[in-house]
Write a protein that holds these residues in place. Structure first.
Motif, PDB file in Angstrom:
ATOM      1  N   UNK A 131      13.463 -53.660 -22.603  1.00 33.71           N
ATOM      2  CA  UNK A 131      14.797 -53.065 -22.593  1.00 33.71           C
ATOM      3  C   UNK A 131      14.980 -52.153 -21.382  1.00 33.71           C
ATOM      4  N   UNK A 132      13.917 -51.442 -20.991  1.00 33.26           N
ATOM      5  CA  UNK A 132      14.062 -50.482 -19.894  1.00 33.26           C
ATOM      6  C   UNK A 132      14.240 -51.167 -18.543  1.00 33.26           C
ATOM      7  N   UNK A 133      13.853 -52.447 -18.434  1.00 35.35           N
ATOM      8  CA  UNK A 133      13.854 -53.074 -17.121  1.00 35.35           C
ATOM      9  C   UNK A 133      15.126 -53.840 -16.778  1.00 35.35           C
ATOM     10  N   UNK A 134      16.162 -53.725 -17.600  1.00 38.50           N
ATOM     11  CA  UNK A 134      17.338 -54.595 -17.405  1.00 38.50           C
ATOM     12  C   UNK A 134      18.091 -54.304 -16.118  1.00 38.50           C
ATOM     13  N   UNK A 135      18.087 -53.029 -15.691  1.00 41.83           N
ATOM     14  CA  UNK A 135      19.046 -52.629 -14.670  1.00 41.83           C
ATOM     15  C   UNK A 135      18.811 -53.323 -13.327  1.00 41.83           C
ATOM     16  N   UNK A 136      17.536 -53.521 -12.946  1.00 40.87           N
ATOM     17  CA  UNK A 136      17.273 -54.195 -11.671  1.00 40.87           C
ATOM     18  C   UNK A 136      17.911 -55.585 -11.650  1.00 40.87           C
ATOM     19  N   UNK A 137      17.755 -56.298 -12.766  1.00 42.19           N
ATOM     20  CA  UNK A 137      18.367 -57.625 -12.836  1.00 42.19           C
ATOM     21  C   UNK A 137      19.885 -57.519 -12.809  1.00 42.19           C
ATOM     22  N   UNK A 138      20.415 -56.585 -13.606  1.00 45.13           N
ATOM     23  CA  UNK A 138      21.866 -56.472 -13.721  1.00 45.13           C
ATOM     24  C   UNK A 138      22.486 -56.195 -12.354  1.00 45.13           C
ATOM     25  N   UNK A 139      21.851 -55.314 -11.575  1.00 48.15           N
ATOM     26  CA  UNK A 139      22.425 -54.959 -10.274  1.00 48.15           C
ATOM     27  C   UNK A 139      22.510 -56.151  -9.348  1.00 48.15           C
ATOM     28  N   UNK A 140      21.399 -56.877  -9.253  1.00 46.83           N
ATOM     29  CA  UNK A 140      21.358 -57.976  -8.296  1.00 46.83           C
ATOM     30  C   UNK A 140      22.291 -59.103  -8.743  1.00 46.83           C
ATOM     31  N   UNK A 141      22.312 -59.378 -10.054  1.00 47.23           N
ATOM     32  CA  UNK A 141      23.180 -60.438 -10.558  1.00 47.23           C
ATOM     33  C   UNK A 141      24.648 -60.050 -10.379  1.00 47.23           C
ATOM     34  N   UNK A 142      24.954 -58.791 -10.635  1.00 47.92           N
ATOM     35  CA  UNK A 142      26.329 -58.342 -10.479  1.00 47.92           C
ATOM     36  C   UNK A 142      26.789 -58.519  -9.029  1.00 47.92           C
ATOM     37  N   UNK A 143      25.960 -58.060  -8.097  1.00 49.03           N
ATOM     38  CA  UNK A 143      26.338 -58.148  -6.689  1.00 49.03           C
ATOM     39  C   UNK A 143      26.612 -59.587  -6.285  1.00 49.03           C
TER      40      UNK A 143
END
Lengths: 263, 305
Positions: A131-143
């Motif tokens: 759960x803690x590691x989601x943000x790295x993926x979210x950022x790159x996918x969002x961009x």
């Protein structure tokens, strides 16, 4: 990295020394070439357990935790990143600000504080890291979603009346897969280190289960007499992480030349 | 720049509140925080008492609001172990932690920058290959393991340096090397890449054509341009550095904030853990903003809008 995975899966079949067998007569034997014997090529620990076979058993735990955690992060992060980049507006703001807040808490510190509440253990560890590691993926996918959703082929499919779900899965997702895979290898490397750190602190996998982190932690008490208890598992971690990072670099160069300068 | 900074600062309160929200809900993940406080074999009436004392009998939104207001006043409750307010206990330990962090930061820049520069200028040489391999390994090695290995070599075998404690400069050497190893590796690698990227560019050729000395080209033109990615990496690595500091302090019994947090986790002293996480988050936020400002100051091409 692949050889570590292979070793974790096949090792216990090929190298038939029970990692839990204790033998007090054989305790603290040094590795081969340092005065040890072929019977225990990497030496034995304070209970006479064979280090090589404990490393192989530990590989299973460490790789299991890191792989599952990375998978959970990737699924969460990709989903939220797609929503963020495709919907934009308020929901994007909310997701990204929560991400900013989470990024200002160092990964390890966040993990420690959650373990403090939920207690240690294999399942908790996987869930927390995942759960803690989601943000790295979210950022790159969002961009990437932001740029892809303005490309002609997405506009075109929207013009012929495709629904959002179809656009996202048929058009946007395939175009961001390369970055996701690259991200996942780096994340995997990081998870191995965090897992071993938490286990080292006694907040991850519980003994007597062998994880690379717990082995180093156990060995600390015998540092005066048996250096190999701590040194050997750490070297294994180092090479696996190195392998994963190199693999990530290679993948990045192969899959997407634009990303080459990112790091 | 002023505008950008203003907007960046305006976001800070929002992020601080979100951080506090995450902290608040973390403690409630377990279902019943009161049970965490009193332990497993508590009597039902004790549990009820604690629940009332901590205000856990109020509805969740009320608890949340109270928590936010208190936290913003710096009140995270009493430490269960020391029976004193939690935040001051941690703040007392800051100087020791900062000492370690600054020492390892300086050390890793002192090692990482020259190694990166020389590797870039002597690309492909033996020195380049050796130091880059070392840097790759340094990035992969877990912090706690480096610490343990250093203890084995320098404290157990050679008996040169103490393995734990603080106070003298000898105590500082091993922890700051441990914490700095990862960071130095990163700095070395990124400096090398940044310089290699700056080398073939037009402004370098122009500077050489003007007849400037090689040293001046390197310092005035290449180094200044290479500084930006290096500063970015420094900024991005700060959270990892702080996370690493927590572990390093624990390995070397360094009496700082990180050590206090780990001890509090073992003692189930949640107010300390919470205020620790909060203080660390503030520190990370502050460094991020500092990095942004430094950025704009170094590179006039960067316009934030």
């Amino acid at each position: 990295m692949l050889s570590a995975a292979a070793a974790g899966l096949l090792g216990p079949l090929l190298y038939r020394v029970d990692p839990d067998v204790t033998s007090l007569l054989d305790r603290l034997r040094p590795p081969l070439f340092f005065g040890g014997t072929i019977e225990h090529p990497l030496g034995t620990d304070q209970l006479g357990r064979d280090i090589a076979s404990r490393l192989l058993r530990g590989a299973r735990i460490s790789l299991l935790v890191s792989l599952s955690a990375t998978t959970i992060s990737a699924i969460l992060g990709v989903a939220l990143g797609l929503i963020s980049g495709y919907r934009r507006g308020r929901i994007d703001d909310v997701i990204m600000r929560v991400g900013d807040a989470q990024l200002s808490m160092p990964f390890l510190v966040l993990a420690i504080s959650v373990v403090a509440v939920l207690g240690p253990g294999l399942t908790n560890l996987i869930l927390i890291l995942g759960v803690a590691g989601w943000i790295q993926f979210a950022r790159i996918v969002r961009a990437e979603t932001l740029t892809v959703s303005h490309r002609e082929f997405v506009e075109a499919s929207r013009a012929v009346g495709a629904r959002d779900g179809r656009i996202l899965f048929r058009h946007v997702l395939p175009n961001v897969t390369a970055s996701i895979v690259v991200m996942a290898t780096f994340q995997f490397a990081q998870m191995i280190v965090v897992e071993s750190s938490l286990s080292f602190l006694g907040l991850g996998v519980r003994p007597p289960t062998a994880s690379w982190g717990t082995m180093i932690s156990d060995g600390r008490n015998y540092i005066q007499v048996a250096w190999w208890l701590t040194t050997v598992p750490g070297a294994v971690i180092m090479f696996v992480v190195l392998g994963a990072n190199l693999f990530g670099d290679w993948l990045r160069d192969r899959l997407d030349p634009h990303l080459r300068n990112l790091d | 720049m002023g505008k950008f900074l203003a907007r960046r600062l305006l976001q800070v309160p929002l992020i601080v509140v979100l951080v506090l929200t995450i902290i608040f809900f973390t403690l409630r993940l377990s279902g019943d925080p009161a049970a965490l406080y009193v332990g497993q074999d508590a009597r039902a009436e004790d549990l009820a008492n604690v629940r009332r004392m901590l205000g856990l009998d109020a509805p969740l939104p009320v608890q949340y609001a109270r928590f936010l207001v208190n936290a913003l006043r710096g009140n995270f409750g009493q430490s269960l172990r020391y029976n004193e307010p939690a935040l001051p206990i941690l703040l007392e330990r800051w100087p020791v932690s900062i000492q370690l962090a600054v020492a390892s930061l300086v050390l890793s820049l002192l090692i990482g920058l020259p190694v990166g520069i020389v590797s870039a200028l002597r690309r492909g040489s033996l020195l380049d290959r050796v130091s880059m391999t070392a840097a790759m390994l340094g990035q992969g090695a877990p912090v706690f393991w480096i610490g343990v290995v250093l203890i084995v070599i320098f404290s157990v075998r050679l008996r040169w340096l103490p393995a734990s404690g603080s106070g003298t400069w000898q105590h500082l050497v091993l922890p700051s090397l441990t914490l700095g190893a990862f960071f130095a590796s990163r700095v070395a690698r990124f400096t090398r890449t940044a310089i290699l990227e700056a080398l073939p560019q037009d402004f370098v050729r122009t500077a050489r054509a003007k007849g400037l000395s090689e040293a001046r080209v390197l310092w005035a033109h290449i180094a200044k341009n290479a500084a930006i990615p290096v500063i970015t990496v420094t900024g991005l690595t700060i959270p990892a550095l702080i996370g690493g500091a927590v572990i390093t302090e624990s390995v070397f019994s360094w009496p700082g904030v990180g050590n206090a947090i780990i001890a509090a986790v073992y003692n189930r002293d949640y107010p300390i853990v919470q205020s620790g996480v909060f203080v660390i988050s503030l520190l990370v936020l502050a460094t991020n903003i500092a990095v942004d400002v430094l950025y704009a100051a170094l590179d006039p091409r960067i316009r934030f809008d």
